[in-house]
Design a protein around this motif. Sequence first.
Motif, PDB file in Angstrom:
ATOM      1  N   MET A 199       0.837  -1.201   0.000  1.00 11.94           N
ATOM      2  CA  MET A 199       0.000   0.000   0.000  1.00 11.94           C
ATOM      3  C   MET A 199       0.873   1.253   0.000  1.00 11.94           C
ATOM      4  SD  MET A 199      -2.649   1.382   2.908  1.00 11.94           S
ATOM      5  CE  MET A 199      -1.327   1.938   4.005  1.00 11.94           C
ATOM      6  N   MET A 200       1.946   1.205   0.756  1.00 14.07           N
ATOM      7  CA  MET A 200       2.794   2.379   0.902  1.00 14.07           C
ATOM      8  C   MET A 200       3.620   2.686  -0.350  1.00 14.07           C
ATOM      9  SD  MET A 200       1.826   3.577   3.703  1.00 14.07           S
ATOM     10  CE  MET A 200       3.026   4.859   4.099  1.00 14.07           C
ATOM     11  N   ARG A 201       3.496   1.871  -1.370  1.00 15.30           N
ATOM     12  CA  ARG A 201       4.132   2.179  -2.657  1.00 15.30           C
ATOM     13  C   ARG A 201       3.297   3.180  -3.453  1.00 15.30           C
ATOM     14  NH1 ARG A 201       6.241  -3.149  -5.514  1.00 15.30           N
ATOM     15  NH2 ARG A 201       7.587  -1.668  -6.543  1.00 15.30           N
ATOM     16  N   HIS A 202       2.044   3.371  -3.063  1.00 16.06           N
ATOM     17  CA  HIS A 202       1.164   4.341  -3.729  1.00 16.06           C
ATOM     18  C   HIS A 202       1.446   5.741  -3.190  1.00 16.06           C
ATOM     19  CE1 HIS A 202      -1.750   1.699  -5.887  1.00 16.06           C
ATOM     20  NE2 HIS A 202      -1.210   0.819  -5.063  1.00 16.06           N
ATOM     21  N   ASP A 203       1.520   6.709  -4.084  1.00 17.10           N
ATOM     22  CA  ASP A 203       1.736   8.091  -3.664  1.00 17.10           C
ATOM     23  C   ASP A 203       0.490   8.683  -3.017  1.00 17.10           C
ATOM     24  OD1 ASP A 203       4.357   8.141  -4.631  1.00 17.10           O
ATOM     25  OD2 ASP A 203       3.714   8.781  -6.624  1.00 17.10           O
ATOM     26  N   ILE A 204      -0.688   8.243  -3.495  1.00 16.25           N
ATOM     27  CA  ILE A 204      -1.956   8.791  -3.028  1.00 16.25           C
ATOM     28  C   ILE A 204      -2.818   7.649  -2.512  1.00 16.25           C
ATOM     29  CG2 ILE A 204      -4.060  10.003  -3.749  1.00 16.25           C
ATOM     30  CD1 ILE A 204      -2.339  11.308  -5.958  1.00 16.25           C
ATOM     31  N   LEU A 205      -3.431   7.860  -1.332  1.00 13.59           N
ATOM     32  CA  LEU A 205      -4.246   6.823  -0.685  1.00 13.59           C
ATOM     33  C   LEU A 205      -5.598   7.394  -0.280  1.00 13.59           C
ATOM     34  CD1 LEU A 205      -1.341   5.469   1.478  1.00 13.59           C
ATOM     35  CD2 LEU A 205      -2.433   4.241  -0.417  1.00 13.59           C
ATOM     36  N   ASN A 206      -6.581   6.503  -0.140  1.00  9.88           N
ATOM     37  CA  ASN A 206      -7.954   6.912   0.164  1.00  9.88           C
ATOM     38  C   ASN A 206      -8.496   6.181   1.379  1.00  9.88           C
ATOM     39  OD1 ASN A 206      -8.666   8.648  -2.251  1.00  9.88           O
ATOM     40  ND2 ASN A 206      -7.903   6.803  -3.249  1.00  9.88           N
ATOM     41  N   PHE A 207      -9.135   6.963   2.272  1.00  7.19           N
ATOM     42  CA  PHE A 207      -9.711   6.409   3.496  1.00  7.19           C
ATOM     43  C   PHE A 207     -10.982   7.166   3.855  1.00  7.19           C
ATOM     44  CE2 PHE A 207      -5.043   6.314   3.811  1.00  7.19           C
ATOM     45  CZ  PHE A 207      -4.834   4.946   3.894  1.00  7.19           C
ATOM     46  N   HIS A 208     -11.828   6.534   4.646  1.00  5.33           N
ATOM     47  CA  HIS A 208     -13.006   7.227   5.173  1.00  5.33           C
ATOM     48  C   HIS A 208     -12.547   8.258   6.216  1.00  5.33           C
ATOM     49  CE1 HIS A 208     -15.765   4.608   3.185  1.00  5.33           C
ATOM     50  NE2 HIS A 208     -15.456   3.539   3.896  1.00  5.33           N
ATOM     51  N   PRO A 209     -13.201   9.435   6.226  1.00  2.00           N
ATOM     52  CA  PRO A 209     -12.874  10.452   7.234  1.00  2.00           C
ATOM     53  C   PRO A 209     -13.717  10.266   8.509  1.00  2.00           C
ATOM     54  CG  PRO A 209     -14.354  11.383   5.628  1.00  2.00           C
ATOM     55  CD  PRO A 209     -14.081   9.960   5.186  1.00  2.00           C
ATOM     56  N   LEU A 210     -13.577   9.092   9.147  1.00  2.00           N
ATOM     57  CA  LEU A 210     -14.249   8.711  10.390  1.00  2.00           C
ATOM     58  C   LEU A 210     -15.695   8.276  10.204  1.00  2.00           C
ATOM     59  CD1 LEU A 210     -12.828  11.444  12.810  1.00  2.00           C
ATOM     60  CD2 LEU A 210     -11.871   9.193  12.238  1.00  2.00           C
ATOM     61  N   SER A 211     -16.201   8.338   8.984  1.00  2.00           N
ATOM     62  CA  SER A 211     -17.533   7.803   8.681  1.00  2.00           C
ATOM     63  C   SER A 211     -17.506   7.301   7.248  1.00  2.00           C
ATOM     64  CB  SER A 211     -18.620   8.866   8.864  1.00  2.00           C
ATOM     65  OG  SER A 211     -18.427   9.930   7.958  1.00  2.00           O
ATOM     66  N   ASN A 212     -18.358   6.312   6.972  1.00  3.21           N
ATOM     67  CA  ASN A 212     -18.279   5.634   5.678  1.00  3.21           C
ATOM     68  C   ASN A 212     -19.105   6.290   4.581  1.00  3.21           C
ATOM     69  OD1 ASN A 212     -20.811   4.928   6.559  1.00  3.21           O
ATOM     70  ND2 ASN A 212     -20.479   2.718   6.443  1.00  3.21           N
ATOM     71  N   ASP A 213     -19.467   7.560   4.759  1.00  2.34           N
ATOM     72  CA  ASP A 213     -20.238   8.273   3.743  1.00  2.34           C
ATOM     73  C   ASP A 213     -19.392   9.295   2.986  1.00  2.34           C
ATOM     74  OD1 ASP A 213     -19.886  10.051   5.813  1.00  2.34           O
ATOM     75  OD2 ASP A 213     -22.007  10.581   5.993  1.00  2.34           O
ATOM     76  N   ALA A 214     -18.085   9.123   3.055  1.00  2.23           N
ATOM     77  CA  ALA A 214     -17.163  10.002   2.338  1.00  2.23           C
ATOM     78  C   ALA A 214     -15.816   9.294   2.212  1.00  2.23           C
ATOM     79  CB  ALA A 214     -16.993  11.327   3.081  1.00  2.23           C
ATOM     80  N   THR A 215     -15.001   9.784   1.278  1.00  7.09           N
ATOM     81  CA  THR A 215     -13.651   9.266   1.088  1.00  7.09           C
ATOM     82  C   THR A 215     -12.695  10.449   1.039  1.00  7.09           C
ATOM     83  OG1 THR A 215     -14.422   7.318  -0.096  1.00  7.09           O
ATOM     84  CG2 THR A 215     -12.135   7.971  -0.473  1.00  7.09           C
TER      85      THR A 215
END
Length: 173
Positions: free
Chosen positions: A124-140
Amino acid sequence: MPASRDDLMEFFDSLGIKVTTVDHEPVFTVAESGDLHELIEGGHTKNLFLKDKKGRLFLVVALHDATIDLKKIHQLIGGQGRVSFGNADLLMEVLGVTPGSVTPFTLINDREAHRVTPVFDAAMMRHDILNFHPLSNDATTTISRDDLLAFARGCGHEPQVLAVSEEAQSAGL
């Protein structure tokens, strides 16, 4: 009281971290998030909240399609005996979110107790850009790899970057 999305964004600002966030319908599983992968650039992820036999807690973060052997991961992350998933009550108590909203950004809720050991998969850390939920699953929320590390450190955690996925291990990472 757990941090809110607004609290998280303010914390990013205080650390000088630039992120972008896209609102969407709630997604509860990696399978449900497939359409978002085409809309949002970067590595998409999954997060495993794990507990070992001695009660140590781990937050393992990997690419969404990573293969992780839960029978062996304890040997890689320093767990005492096999790991299991932490239950919803423990997740809320320690990281302040419900199942389906687990993300490395929950480390904002573990700044004082430091009960969780964050483990970021090397692939995963080979990717320059990563995506995660901002504490709730209705956004990335999209963040750079380097800023993810700065965020974790800003929360008082030194994440372990380890080859926990079969993909990372087979690539020799």
